[in-house]
Write a protein that holds these residues in place. Structure first.
Motif, PDB file in Angstrom:
ATOM      1  N   ARG A 299       0.850  -1.199   0.000  1.00 53.70           N
ATOM      2  CA  ARG A 299       0.000   0.000   0.000  1.00 53.70           C
ATOM      3  C   ARG A 299       0.880   1.241   0.000  1.00 53.70           C
ATOM      4  NH1 ARG A 299      -2.464   2.704   5.114  1.00 53.70           N
ATOM      5  NH2 ARG A 299      -3.650   4.413   4.208  1.00 53.70           N
ATOM      6  N   TYR A 300       0.581   2.151  -0.883  1.00 56.89           N
ATOM      7  CA  TYR A 300       1.301   3.428  -0.915  1.00 56.89           C
ATOM      8  C   TYR A 300       0.506   4.459  -0.138  1.00 56.89           C
ATOM      9  CZ  TYR A 300       3.441   7.740  -2.610  1.00 56.89           C
ATOM     10  OH  TYR A 300       4.060   8.963  -2.690  1.00 56.89           O
ATOM     11  N   ALA A 301       1.054   4.882   0.997  1.00 59.53           N
ATOM     12  CA  ALA A 301       0.382   5.861   1.851  1.00 59.53           C
ATOM     13  C   ALA A 301       1.102   7.197   1.842  1.00 59.53           C
ATOM     14  CB  ALA A 301       0.301   5.327   3.286  1.00 59.53           C
ATOM     15  N   GLY A 302       2.054   7.371   0.951  1.00 57.24           N
ATOM     16  CA  GLY A 302       2.809   8.614   0.892  1.00 57.24           C
ATOM     17  C   GLY A 302       3.984   8.608   1.843  1.00 57.24           C
ATOM     18  N   PRO A 303       4.873   9.587   1.715  1.00 59.66           N
ATOM     19  CA  PRO A 303       6.058   9.638   2.575  1.00 59.66           C
ATOM     20  C   PRO A 303       5.704  10.029   4.000  1.00 59.66           C
ATOM     21  CG  PRO A 303       5.935  11.596   1.212  1.00 59.66           C
ATOM     22  CD  PRO A 303       4.834  10.686   0.741  1.00 59.66           C
ATOM     23  N   ILE A 304       6.598   9.707   4.931  1.00 55.95           N
ATOM     24  CA  ILE A 304       6.409  10.129   6.312  1.00 55.95           C
ATOM     25  C   ILE A 304       6.688  11.633   6.394  1.00 55.95           C
ATOM     26  CG2 ILE A 304       6.949   7.863   7.247  1.00 55.95           C
ATOM     27  CD1 ILE A 304       9.752   8.866   7.903  1.00 55.95           C
ATOM     28  N   SER A 305       6.342  12.221   7.525  1.00 59.32           N
ATOM     29  CA  SER A 305       6.369  13.686   7.647  1.00 59.32           C
ATOM     30  C   SER A 305       7.768  14.265   7.460  1.00 59.32           C
ATOM     31  CB  SER A 305       5.818  14.101   9.011  1.00 59.32           C
ATOM     32  OG  SER A 305       6.574  13.508  10.066  1.00 59.32           O
ATOM     33  N   GLU A 306       8.807  13.495   7.803  1.00 59.00           N
ATOM     34  CA  GLU A 306      10.174  13.993   7.639  1.00 59.00           C
ATOM     35  C   GLU A 306      10.514  14.257   6.183  1.00 59.00           C
ATOM     36  OE1 GLU A 306      10.271  11.909  11.585  1.00 59.00           O
ATOM     37  OE2 GLU A 306       9.239  11.702   9.674  1.00 59.00           O
ATOM     38  N   PHE A 307       9.771  13.657   5.254  1.00 64.54           N
ATOM     39  CA  PHE A 307      10.047  13.823   3.832  1.00 64.54           C
ATOM     40  C   PHE A 307       8.818  14.369   3.100  1.00 64.54           C
ATOM     41  CE2 PHE A 307      12.786  10.359   5.370  1.00 64.54           C
ATOM     42  CZ  PHE A 307      14.029  10.889   5.056  1.00 64.54           C
TER      43      PHE A 307
ATOM     44  N   GLN B 180      -3.060   1.298  -6.874  1.00 59.07           N
ATOM     45  CA  GLN B 180      -4.469   0.959  -6.750  1.00 59.07           C
ATOM     46  C   GLN B 180      -4.715  -0.508  -7.074  1.00 59.07           C
ATOM     47  OE1 GLN B 180      -6.784   3.663  -9.143  1.00 59.07           O
ATOM     48  NE2 GLN B 180      -6.634   5.335  -7.660  1.00 59.07           N
ATOM     49  N   ARG B 181      -3.836  -1.115  -7.845  1.00 56.80           N
ATOM     50  CA  ARG B 181      -4.003  -2.521  -8.217  1.00 56.80           C
ATOM     51  C   ARG B 181      -2.839  -3.367  -7.711  1.00 56.80           C
ATOM     52  NH1 ARG B 181      -5.232  -2.355 -14.572  1.00 56.80           N
ATOM     53  NH2 ARG B 181      -4.948  -4.595 -14.285  1.00 56.80           N
ATOM     54  N   ALA B 182      -2.312  -2.998  -6.557  1.00 51.38           N
ATOM     55  CA  ALA B 182      -1.173  -3.709  -5.991  1.00 51.38           C
ATOM     56  C   ALA B 182      -1.587  -5.011  -5.321  1.00 51.38           C
ATOM     57  CB  ALA B 182      -0.461  -2.821  -4.978  1.00 51.38           C
ATOM     58  N   GLN B 183      -0.683  -5.980  -5.349  1.00 54.04           N
ATOM     59  CA  GLN B 183      -0.878  -7.213  -4.595  1.00 54.04           C
ATOM     60  C   GLN B 183      -0.461  -6.981  -3.147  1.00 54.04           C
ATOM     61  OE1 GLN B 183       0.266 -11.027  -6.380  1.00 54.04           O
ATOM     62  NE2 GLN B 183       1.091  -9.870  -8.104  1.00 54.04           N
ATOM     63  N   PRO B 184      -1.070  -7.692  -2.213  1.00 54.37           N
ATOM     64  CA  PRO B 184      -0.706  -7.506  -0.800  1.00 54.37           C
ATOM     65  C   PRO B 184       0.658  -8.120  -0.490  1.00 54.37           C
ATOM     66  CG  PRO B 184      -2.299  -9.281  -1.026  1.00 54.37           C
ATOM     67  CD  PRO B 184      -2.171  -8.658  -2.386  1.00 54.37           C
ATOM     68  N   ILE B 185       1.301  -7.623   0.553  1.00 54.78           N
ATOM     69  CA  ILE B 185       2.500  -8.245   1.107  1.00 54.78           C
ATOM     70  C   ILE B 185       2.270  -8.454   2.593  1.00 54.78           C
ATOM     71  CG2 ILE B 185       4.214  -7.460  -0.571  1.00 54.78           C
ATOM     72  CD1 ILE B 185       4.834  -5.097   1.252  1.00 54.78           C
ATOM     73  N   ASP B 186       2.953  -9.438   3.148  1.00 61.89           N
ATOM     74  CA  ASP B 186       2.746  -9.784   4.549  1.00 61.89           C
ATOM     75  C   ASP B 186       3.961  -9.430   5.408  1.00 61.89           C
ATOM     76  OD1 ASP B 186       4.466 -11.661   3.521  1.00 61.89           O
ATOM     77  OD2 ASP B 186       3.374 -13.410   4.289  1.00 61.89           O
ATOM     78  N   PHE B 187       4.728  -8.421   4.977  1.00 58.16           N
ATOM     79  CA  PHE B 187       5.872  -7.952   5.761  1.00 58.16           C
ATOM     80  C   PHE B 187       5.976  -6.440   5.614  1.00 58.16           C
ATOM     81  CE2 PHE B 187       7.364  -9.309   1.581  1.00 58.16           C
ATOM     82  CZ  PHE B 187       8.045  -8.190   1.119  1.00 58.16           C
ATOM     83  N   GLY B 188       6.626  -5.813   6.588  1.00 64.39           N
ATOM     84  CA  GLY B 188       6.845  -4.378   6.529  1.00 64.39           C
ATOM     85  C   GLY B 188       8.216  -4.067   5.954  1.00 64.39           C
TER      86      GLY B 188
ATOM     87  N   ARG C 203       5.296  -0.502   9.226  1.00 58.89           N
ATOM     88  CA  ARG C 203       4.183  -1.371   9.601  1.00 58.89           C
ATOM     89  C   ARG C 203       3.653  -2.080   8.348  1.00 58.89           C
ATOM     90  NH1 ARG C 203       3.575   3.033  13.169  1.00 58.89           N
ATOM     91  NH2 ARG C 203       3.394   2.384  15.356  1.00 58.89           N
ATOM     92  N   THR C 204       3.316  -3.352   8.500  1.00 55.43           N
ATOM     93  CA  THR C 204       2.966  -4.193   7.351  1.00 55.43           C
ATOM     94  C   THR C 204       1.875  -3.590   6.491  1.00 55.43           C
ATOM     95  OG1 THR C 204       3.611  -6.181   8.575  1.00 55.43           O
ATOM     96  CG2 THR C 204       2.165  -6.479   6.671  1.00 55.43           C
ATOM     97  N   HIS C 205       0.819  -3.096   7.092  1.00 54.37           N
ATOM     98  CA  HIS C 205      -0.325  -2.605   6.308  1.00 54.37           C
ATOM     99  C   HIS C 205      -0.068  -1.239   5.679  1.00 54.37           C
ATOM    100  CE1 HIS C 205      -0.927  -0.698  10.239  1.00 54.37           C
ATOM    101  NE2 HIS C 205      -1.625   0.232   9.605  1.00 54.37           N
ATOM    102  N   GLU C 206       1.103  -0.628   5.935  1.00 55.77           N
ATOM    103  CA  GLU C 206       1.418   0.674   5.352  1.00 55.77           C
ATOM    104  C   GLU C 206       2.581   0.607   4.358  1.00 55.77           C
ATOM    105  OE1 GLU C 206       2.209   3.431   8.463  1.00 55.77           O
ATOM    106  OE2 GLU C 206       0.175   3.370   9.277  1.00 55.77           O
ATOM    107  N   SER C 207       3.235  -0.525   4.223  1.00 57.22           N
ATOM    108  CA  SER C 207       4.450  -0.616   3.421  1.00 57.22           C
ATOM    109  C   SER C 207       4.152  -0.772   1.934  1.00 57.22           C
ATOM    110  CB  SER C 207       5.292  -1.810   3.887  1.00 57.22           C
ATOM    111  OG  SER C 207       5.777  -1.614   5.191  1.00 57.22           O
TER     112      SER C 207
END
Length: 405
Positions: free
Chosen positions: A315-323, A336-344, A350-354
């Protein structure tokens, strides 16, 4: 003059004594493999001069600490990354490039375990590992603590924090990236064969340290083998990867002798988004068969759609605040059409944000090539109204091994 019987006996006793202690003297200096195992909290060989030091309570605490930390890391990330790699990389190249890596052999090996030559590069100096048996009293505990402290962020969040590295990797008698590389090699099940300081001259030729010009890029070459016995090579070079740095050195010329390779870009401070790192960026695009990166790597706009095929994961959630300011609309569309991954992975650990992007260079006939087996289809970017990056909580300030989800 005839030798007296007592002199004969004394001479014989001395000969026997020195013959008896010669194997001990030969073994007084620990091998690089035993040194790596000791620093990694693993038992050295039975005849190693480091064995008595394993009775030190500080080493025993260190060993338990690393046993637990690496067991969690293996279960949480590394085993899952290897499974991902086996599924999505069918025939990787023998060379692996990892720029802005620090001493991160751990993830280089997890993503590209089949590589036979690894080239890691960053600003941090290689440093050295002294004879641990000659450290002053109490020195072992302090040295082991420094090694643990220098690895805190990567064991927690999958990346080194640059500001911390500048302090940690210069602290104490064990310094630089070399002790961390030792630990990661040993904990990855590798056997170290030799460690050689090297330099690269402005023509890209590797020399033993001391033989190249004073301006040469300094590094280290580690020969090692895995459980299968195949001998492999790890290069780590301390070099400036900005345009002035790489243009004045022979580092990229050396890399070109090993190209094409596979590349990894992770937690790279978005430097490849900058106009001051175009030379390194262009080299990676021209000399990589595959590139695995998070969004801190090469911006999507610099990839030619005619030359690359994209496989987004996570999942692409954008850069962290430092960037802030490095948000990519084209990335958001692609994922939008990415496959899931089970690691960060990366700054959003965090896995669901990577997010993870596998880019595969197309051969001349336009097919995806043998390096990728994923069925994900690339999504062409289209204009969309920008949105601000999602916030991310900062890493915890205390506790090395707090694993958030």
């Amino acid at each position: 003059m005839k030798m007296m019987p007592s002199v004969k006996v004394a001479t014989l006793v001395a000969a026997v004594f020195f013959a008896a202690i010669s194997p001990i003297r030969a073994a007084e200096t620990a091998t690089v493999d035993d040194t790596a195992k000791f620093l990694a909290g693993m038992m050295p060989s039975a005849d190693s001069p480091l064995m008595p030091l394993t009775q030190d309570p500080s080493w025993q605490r260190h060993a338990k600490f690393f046993d637990a930390a690496f067991a969690q890391l293996e279960q949480r990330q590394l085993s899952k990354i290897r499974t991902w790699s086996d599924t999505n990389l069918a025939a990787p190249r023998p060379t692996m490039f990892y720029m802005f890596s620090g001493p991160d052999f751990l993830y280089a090996n997890a993503f590209y375990p089949k590589a036979t030559t690894y080239v890691l590069s960053a600003l941090e100096p290689p440093g050295s590992v002294p004879d641990l048996t000659r450290l002053p009293r109490g020195g072992i505990g302090a040295a082991l603590y420094n090694v643990e402290h220098s690895m805190g962020s990567i064991l927690n969040f999958s990346f080194f924090i640059t500001k911390q590295m500048k302090v940690d990797l210069h602290a104490g008698q064990i310094s630089g990236t070399l002790p961390v590389l030792y630990v990661f090699l040993a904990r990855s099940g590798k056997t170290l064969k030799s460690v050689t300081p090297v330099t690269v001259d402005d023509q890209g030729v590797v020399h033993p340290a001391g033989e190249g010009p004073a301006s040469a890029v300094r590094g280290v070459r580690i020969m090692f083998a895995g459980a299968d016995g195949v001998e492999k090579t790890l290069y780590y070079f301390s070099t400036d990867l900005s345009n002035p740095g790489v243009k004045s050195s022979g580092f990229l010329k050396f890399c070109a002798t090993l190209a094409p390779g596979n590349s990894l870009i992770k937690s790279a401070s978005y430097l490849l988004h900058s106009g001051n790192f175009t030379t390194a960026r262009d080299f990676l695009l021209a000399n990589s068969s595959t590139i695995i990166q998070d969004d801190s790597g090469i911006p999507l706009t610099y990839y030619s759609a005619k030359k690359w095929r994209f496989f987004p994961f996570g999942r692409y959630a954008g850069p962290i605040s430092e960037f802030a300011g490095r948000y990519q609309e084209s990335y958001a569309e692609l994922f939008q059409r990415a496959q899931p991954i089970d690691f960060g992975i990366g700054y959003r650990w965090r896995t669901h944000e990577s997010n993870l992007l596998l880019s595969v260079r197309l051969p001349d006939d336009g097919t995806a090539g043998p390096e990728a087996t994923s069925s994900t289809e690339p999504l062409p970017p289209r204009p969309r109204k920008p949105r601000p990056p999602a916030p991310v909580p900062p890493p915890p300030r205390s506790g090395f091994f707090f694993f958030g989800r």
